[in-house]
Design an enzyme around this catalytic site. Sequence first.
Site, PDB file in Angstrom:
ATOM      1  N   ASP A 126      -2.695 -18.258   2.116  1.00 42.87           N
ATOM      2  CA  ASP A 126      -3.745 -18.983   1.381  1.00 42.87           C
ATOM      3  C   ASP A 126      -4.356 -20.065   2.255  1.00 42.87           C
ATOM      4  OD1 ASP A 126      -1.171 -19.938   1.189  1.00 42.87           O
ATOM      5  OD2 ASP A 126      -1.338 -20.684  -0.851  1.00 42.87           O
ATOM      6  N   LYS A 178       3.594 -15.309   3.367  1.00 41.43           N
ATOM      7  CA  LYS A 178       3.655 -16.094   2.128  1.00 41.43           C
ATOM      8  C   LYS A 178       5.139 -16.316   1.859  1.00 41.43           C
ATOM      9  CE  LYS A 178       1.642 -17.739  -1.665  1.00 41.43           C
ATOM     10  NZ  LYS A 178       0.789 -18.936  -1.651  1.00 41.43           N
ATOM     11  N   TYR A 186       0.820  -1.217   0.000  1.00 44.42           N
ATOM     12  CA  TYR A 186       0.000   0.000   0.000  1.00 44.42           C
ATOM     13  C   TYR A 186       0.855   1.271   0.000  1.00 44.42           C
ATOM     14  CZ  TYR A 186      -3.950  -2.994   1.297  1.00 44.42           C
ATOM     15  OH  TYR A 186      -4.913  -3.956   1.324  1.00 44.42           O
ATOM     16  N   ASP A 198      -5.745  -7.049   5.677  1.00 43.58           N
ATOM     17  CA  ASP A 198      -6.914  -6.374   5.117  1.00 43.58           C
ATOM     18  C   ASP A 198      -7.930  -7.422   4.665  1.00 43.58           C
ATOM     19  OD1 ASP A 198      -8.568  -4.493   4.042  1.00 43.58           O
ATOM     20  OD2 ASP A 198      -7.176  -3.739   2.541  1.00 43.58           O
ATOM     21  N   ASP A 213     -11.585  -9.035   6.812  1.00 41.29           N
ATOM     22  CA  ASP A 213     -12.928  -8.961   6.213  1.00 41.29           C
ATOM     23  C   ASP A 213     -13.555 -10.354   6.203  1.00 41.29           C
ATOM     24  OD1 ASP A 213     -12.799  -6.242   5.701  1.00 41.29           O
ATOM     25  OD2 ASP A 213     -13.625  -6.439   3.681  1.00 41.29           O
TER      26      ASP A 213
END
Length: 357
Positions: A222, A190, A143, A246, A250
């Site tokens: 994942d 990851k 970001y 993020d 959610d």
Amino acid sequence: MATKKILIVPGDGIGQEVTAAGKKVLDKIAAKFGHTFQYDEALIGHAAIEATGQALPDVSLEKMRASDAVLFGAVGHPKYDNDPSAKVRPEQGLLKMRKELGLYANLRPIKLFDELLEASSIKPEILKGADILFFRELTGDIYFGEKGRKNNGDTAFDIAEYSRYEVERIARKAFEAARGRRKKLCSVDKANVLETSRLWRETVQQVAKEYPDVELEHQFVDSMAMLLIKDPRRYDVVVTANLFGDILTDEASQIAGSMGMLASASIGDGTGVYEPIHGSAHDITGKGIANPLASILSAALLLDISFGLKAEAAAIINAVDQVLKAGYRTKDIANATTPANMILNTEAMGQEVVNRL
Ligand code: NAD
């Protein structure tokens, strides 16, 4: 008895509607416990762009720095979502606020109120008792890295970057929190593919040596996306990078029944910012049906973390629990069996919480 300065930053869309409820609850707490909360307001997002041309005007930032805590709503407007070419965007205000205030840790407690077991799309027997505290890193990653276009605009890039100190400071906060809970920390990365993740894992393992009493596990993002809904009770504290956090939080909002139930705290070394995890929700803006409980629970986090007012925070959580036990729902957490007269609008739901206090 405390005297504190609280800055209300409603932002856009339902941010305006839900922070009004959060403020009412803070007012009630001040009256009940004898505190003095001095309020001011500031602009951010689309509202700020319309008024000043900037997504986070300097005057808003100065007010944030001068306050003891910020109760924030959300930013966003449909105008920008479908116009990728807009140079000034509401989200820039949010990112600038996080960067300028040094808010590197975003805490998201994910806990299901028992009364909402049926509101989730996950089976009750898998959910019951789930209680996870997420730590999402907030000021690094893809970001904030360099971004741009090349090859005549046909190729785009966003650079993900992390420095060791950034990982260390959030890892420490997560280990500390785990120590005060069930002493389990899951770090999500990851590392099989990304270099930033390899630095992340290496650094978390290093910090872990200071916390031999906390059990550390690593998961790839994942597989974590799958495990989180397969077996949410397995997790206590979870720490992860900005982008992964993020998305995963959610997803985890479904464990709590709705986006409208989840509060968050963004903290660093200065003023803390407390906000629902949801956005400005254009689809329901102005209808008065937004669930204000995430903002109300954010106010509870504000009292607990920034002011150390634990009894006051607990009183709010208890009041929310009582309202849900009494059967009151907003539309997002109602189901087919909820009687129509128990489905409340934003204001009425906020008022029920105030009444219970
Ligand atoms: P959103 O979180 O605003 O909404 C997602 C869905 O959840 C919508 O259907 C919405 O109606 C519902 N919802 C969200 N909060 C609710 C509440 N309190 N009560 C009832 N239902 C609720 O995400 P989106 O639709 O992807 O984005 C809308 C805008 O918000 C975009 O402009 C986006 O950029 C912005 N956004 C801002 C933030 C932030 O300010 N922190 C976070 C996410 C998205």
